[in-house]
Design a protein around this motif. Structure first.
Motif, mmCIF file in Angstrom:
data_model
loop_
_atom_site.group_PDB
_atom_site.id
_atom_site.type_symbol
_atom_site.label_atom_id
_atom_site.label_comp_id
_atom_site.label_asym_id
_atom_site.label_seq_id
_atom_site.Cartn_x
_atom_site.Cartn_y
_atom_site.Cartn_z
ATOM 1 N N GLU A 84 3.791 -11.379 8.592
ATOM 2 C CA GLU A 84 3.235 -10.322 9.006
ATOM 3 C C GLU A 84 2.191 -10.209 7.992
ATOM 4 O OE1 GLU A 84 4.844 -6.662 8.660
ATOM 5 O OE2 GLU A 84 6.705 -7.315 10.658
ATOM 6 N N GLU A 85 0.531 -10.575 8.062
ATOM 7 C CA GLU A 85 -0.133 -9.928 6.875
ATOM 8 C C GLU A 85 0.387 -8.372 6.467
ATOM 9 O OE1 GLU A 85 -4.118 -11.024 7.966
ATOM 10 O OE2 GLU A 85 -3.958 -12.092 9.885
ATOM 11 N N ARG A 86 0.027 -8.368 5.434
ATOM 12 C CA ARG A 86 -0.371 -7.000 4.426
ATOM 13 C C ARG A 86 -0.797 -7.402 3.168
ATOM 14 N NH1 ARG A 86 4.666 -3.524 5.657
ATOM 15 N NH2 ARG A 86 4.102 -2.426 3.190
ATOM 16 N N ALA A 87 -1.144 -6.787 3.103
ATOM 17 C CA ALA A 87 -1.811 -5.977 1.314
ATOM 18 C C ALA A 87 -0.554 -5.981 0.287
ATOM 19 C CB ALA A 87 -2.753 -5.186 1.377
ATOM 20 N N VAL A 88 -0.548 -7.026 -1.112
ATOM 21 C CA VAL A 88 0.802 -6.773 -1.998
ATOM 22 C C VAL A 88 -0.379 -7.379 -2.976
ATOM 23 C CG1 VAL A 88 1.821 -8.605 -2.669
ATOM 24 C CG2 VAL A 88 1.623 -8.624 -0.377
ATOM 25 N N ASN A 89 0.132 -5.449 -3.584
ATOM 26 C CA ASN A 89 -0.735 -5.590 -5.086
ATOM 27 C C ASN A 89 -2.167 -5.659 -5.039
ATOM 28 O OD1 ASN A 89 2.256 -6.115 -5.895
ATOM 29 N ND2 ASN A 89 1.268 -6.419 -8.065
ATOM 30 N N GLY A 90 -2.861 -4.857 -3.527
ATOM 31 C CA GLY A 90 -4.443 -4.900 -3.741
ATOM 32 C C GLY A 90 -4.831 -5.534 -2.730
ATOM 33 N N LEU A 91 -4.159 -6.780 -2.750
ATOM 34 C CA LEU A 91 -4.795 -8.592 -2.261
ATOM 35 C C LEU A 91 -3.939 -9.096 -1.040
ATOM 36 C CD1 LEU A 91 -5.537 -9.847 -5.615
ATOM 37 C CD2 LEU A 91 -7.101 -8.748 -4.532
ATOM 38 N N PRO A 92 -4.983 -9.539 -0.579
ATOM 39 C CA PRO A 92 -3.971 -9.914 0.471
ATOM 40 C C PRO A 92 -3.016 -10.689 0.789
ATOM 41 C CG PRO A 92 -6.710 -10.403 1.219
ATOM 42 C CD PRO A 92 -6.365 -10.294 -0.444
ATOM 43 N N GLY A 93 -1.916 -11.071 1.768
ATOM 44 C CA GLY A 93 -0.824 -11.524 1.295
ATOM 45 C C GLY A 93 -0.065 -11.723 2.623
ATOM 46 N N LEU A 94 1.369 -12.209 2.687
ATOM 47 C CA LEU A 94 1.973 -12.323 3.355
ATOM 48 C C LEU A 94 3.603 -11.762 3.013
ATOM 49 C CD1 LEU A 94 1.115 -15.416 4.362
ATOM 50 C CD2 LEU A 94 -0.002 -13.593 6.251
ATOM 51 N N VAL A 95 4.209 -11.157 4.339
ATOM 52 C CA VAL A 95 5.296 -10.464 4.668
ATOM 53 C C VAL A 95 6.396 -11.498 6.018
ATOM 54 C CG1 VAL A 95 7.544 -8.319 5.179
ATOM 55 C CG2 VAL A 95 5.049 -8.102 3.833
ATOM 56 N N LEU A 96 7.658 -11.891 4.818
ATOM 57 C CA LEU A 96 7.790 -12.925 6.240
ATOM 58 C C LEU A 96 9.120 -12.777 6.208
ATOM 59 C CD1 LEU A 96 9.135 -15.490 6.801
ATOM 60 C CD2 LEU A 96 10.248 -16.008 5.034
ATOM 61 N N ARG A 97 9.670 -12.388 7.636
ATOM 62 C CA ARG A 97 10.990 -11.155 8.302
ATOM 63 C C ARG A 97 11.723 -12.413 9.402
ATOM 64 N NH1 ARG A 97 10.650 -6.155 7.636
ATOM 65 N NH2 ARG A 97 8.280 -5.117 7.075
ATOM 66 N N ARG A 98 13.040 -12.093 9.457
ATOM 67 C CA ARG A 98 13.857 -13.154 10.278
ATOM 68 C C ARG A 98 14.219 -12.015 10.906
ATOM 69 N NH1 ARG A 98 12.944 -18.803 9.256
ATOM 70 N NH2 ARG A 98 12.741 -19.739 7.410
ATOM 71 N N ASP A 139 0.530 -0.892 -0.015
ATOM 72 C CA ASP A 139 -0.671 -0.108 0.057
ATOM 73 C C ASP A 139 0.493 1.568 0.367
ATOM 74 O OD1 ASP A 139 -2.424 -1.400 -0.209
ATOM 75 O OD2 ASP A 139 -2.989 -1.339 2.477
ATOM 76 N N GLN A 140 0.261 2.073 -0.879
ATOM 77 C CA GLN A 140 1.108 3.657 -0.413
ATOM 78 C C GLN A 140 0.474 4.656 -0.250
ATOM 79 O OE1 GLN A 140 1.006 1.930 -5.112
ATOM 80 N NE2 GLN A 140 3.173 2.471 -5.354
ATOM 81 N N PRO A 141 1.138 5.698 0.879
ATOM 82 C CA PRO A 141 0.928 6.405 1.649
ATOM 83 C C PRO A 141 0.644 7.565 -0.203
ATOM 84 C CG PRO A 141 3.066 5.938 2.581
ATOM 85 C CD PRO A 141 2.456 5.256 0.649
ATOM 86 N N ILE A 196 0.514 3.661 -7.378
ATOM 87 C CA ILE A 196 -0.045 3.168 -8.540
ATOM 88 C C ILE A 196 -1.686 1.903 -8.102
ATOM 89 C CG2 ILE A 196 -0.049 0.610 -9.590
ATOM 90 C CD1 ILE A 196 2.040 2.245 -10.450
ATOM 91 N N THR A 197 -2.592 2.696 -9.073
ATOM 92 C CA THR A 197 -4.106 1.844 -8.467
ATOM 93 C C THR A 197 -4.133 0.450 -8.556
ATOM 94 O OG1 THR A 197 -4.926 4.302 -9.750
ATOM 95 C CG2 THR A 197 -6.221 2.112 -9.147
ATOM 96 N N LEU A 198 -4.065 0.243 -7.109
ATOM 97 C CA LEU A 198 -3.996 -1.450 -6.771
ATOM 98 C C LEU A 198 -5.695 -1.857 -7.038
ATOM 99 C CD1 LEU A 198 -2.601 -0.949 -3.442
ATOM 100 C CD2 LEU A 198 -1.546 -1.205 -5.920
ATOM 101 N N ASP A 199 -5.813 -2.210 -8.176
ATOM 102 C CA ASP A 199 -7.281 -2.972 -8.691
ATOM 103 C C ASP A 199 -6.922 -4.251 -9.012
ATOM 104 O OD1 ASP A 199 -6.055 -2.691 -10.951
ATOM 105 O OD2 ASP A 199 -7.313 -0.962 -11.723
ATOM 106 N N GLU A 200 -7.823 -5.160 -9.784
ATOM 107 C CA GLU A 200 -7.563 -6.779 -10.103
ATOM 108 C C GLU A 200 -6.140 -6.994 -11.167
ATOM 109 O OE1 GLU A 200 -10.195 -9.958 -12.328
ATOM 110 O OE2 GLU A 200 -11.282 -8.750 -10.905
ATOM 111 N N SER A 201 -6.018 -5.629 -12.037
ATOM 112 C CA SER A 201 -5.550 -5.418 -13.206
ATOM 113 C C SER A 201 -3.963 -5.523 -12.710
ATOM 114 C CB SER A 201 -5.346 -4.345 -14.075
ATOM 115 O OG SER A 201 -4.754 -2.775 -13.501
ATOM 116 N N VAL A 202 -3.396 -5.511 -10.858
ATOM 117 C CA VAL A 202 -2.700 -5.362 -10.310
ATOM 118 C C VAL A 202 -2.115 -6.502 -9.968
ATOM 119 C CG1 VAL A 202 -1.183 -3.194 -11.377
ATOM 120 C CG2 VAL A 202 -2.923 -3.186 -8.905
ATOM 121 N N SER A 203 -2.922 -7.285 -9.975
ATOM 122 C CA SER A 203 -2.589 -8.651 -9.043
ATOM 123 C C SER A 203 -1.665 -9.269 -9.491
ATOM 124 C CB SER A 203 -4.044 -9.503 -9.489
ATOM 125 O OG SER A 203 -4.399 -9.606 -10.046
#
Length: 285
Positions: A237-251, A91-93, A99-106
């Motif tokens: 972490e749960e994060r939106a990725v390209n406008g859809l539910p996704g995950l971010v992995l950290r070590r 998500d971009q503040p 970038i408009t995060l809609d289905e066409s950037v999934s």
């Protein structure tokens, strides 16, 4: 001197949105837009004044530049170490650069675009996503309107399978359940959330360790992910990725990967893991 209210400068967001969908890389998209503006300002004042629609001119130039980049990108990606995936977007503040995060950037849509020819990709994105007439698409691609119509039709047939089948709320629930099962190393729960034919594709770009080839089959994907969790120091972490539910992995404090998903019939059908550090810059802020 130009100002943000300059109508030519105001086209920037549209051009970046277009170029990102065409190229799957924010870095390459911004480079293409920068080159588009360089060509505009290289014109004499008289030449610029003679252009009745600067926006159309900029779109045409940007589209042609993207076609050129796509042609050379195919050669570069043949030499790429492992699988190449599009650059994921958080998500971009800042609304000015968003970038408009809609289905066409999934991720599913962008990955499907990667399987197309450059001309198919340009025709589909310009017509179906941005609403350009085929006559305008023809001007950009150097083909006839009829040929562009056929290119878009062929591309459309390829893209249908990429559209998510689960409603957005259910996608979020699936990803949340996936996160909890993964953090717990619960292979059985992961298998239950994954389609039996699920695939995991990782992109390390030769920079970090990642599966070189896609991992196919829900059980194999689940076991692979459970092995990752067993390495320890894993934060998901749960994060939106390209406008859809996704995950971010950290070590520890290190960003390790961004995960995107595709869904069908209440299961996860594809997992995309972007690990290449060159593609994770927007996630470091």
């Amino acid at each position: 001197m130009t100002t943000p209210s300059d109508p030519v400068v105001a086209e920037r967001r549209h051009l970046v949105n277009l170029a990102y969908r065409l190229l799957g890389s924010l870095t390459e998209a911004e480079d293409a837009v920068q080159e588009t503006y360089a060509r505009w300002y290289a014109l004499t004042p008289a030449q610029r004044a003679a252009i009745s629609s600067p926006g159309a001119w900029l779109t045409t130039v940007a589209g042609r530049l993207c076609l050129d980049v796509l042609g050379s990108a195919r050669v570069r990606r043949e030499r790429y170490v492992g699988e190449w995936l599009p650059e994921p977007l958080p998500d971009q503040p800042d609304p000015a650069d968003r970038i408009t995060l809609d289905e066409s950037v999934s991720m599913a849509f962008l990955v499907a675009l990667e399987a197309m020819t450059p001309a198919q990709r340009v025709a589909l994105v310009l017509h179906d996503v941005f609403g350009y007439a085929f006559a305008e698409v023809a001007e950009i691609t150097g083909r006839t309107p009829a040929a562009c119509r056929e290119l878009a039709s062929a591309a459309r047939r390829r893209i249908r399978a990429a559209r998510p089948a689960a409603p957005a709320a259910r996608q979020a629930g699936l990803v949340r359940d996936f996160k909890e099962a993964w953090a717990a190393g619960d292979i059985g729960a992961l298998i239950g959330l994954l389609d039996p034919a699920a695939t995991l594709t990782a992109d390390g770009g030769g920079r970090v360790r990642a599966a070189i080839a896609p991992i196919e089959g829900g059980e194999l994907v689940a076991r692979y992910l459970a092995e990752l969790a067993a390495l320890g120091e894993l934060t998901i972490e749960e994060r939106a990725v390209n406008g859809l539910p996704g995950l971010v992995l950290r070590r520890g404090d290190e960003l390790a990967a961004v995960y995107a998903f595709a869904f069908a019939d209440d299961r996860i059908t594809h997992v995309w893991a972007v690990r290449n550090p060159d593609k994770l810059g927007p996630w470091l802020g």
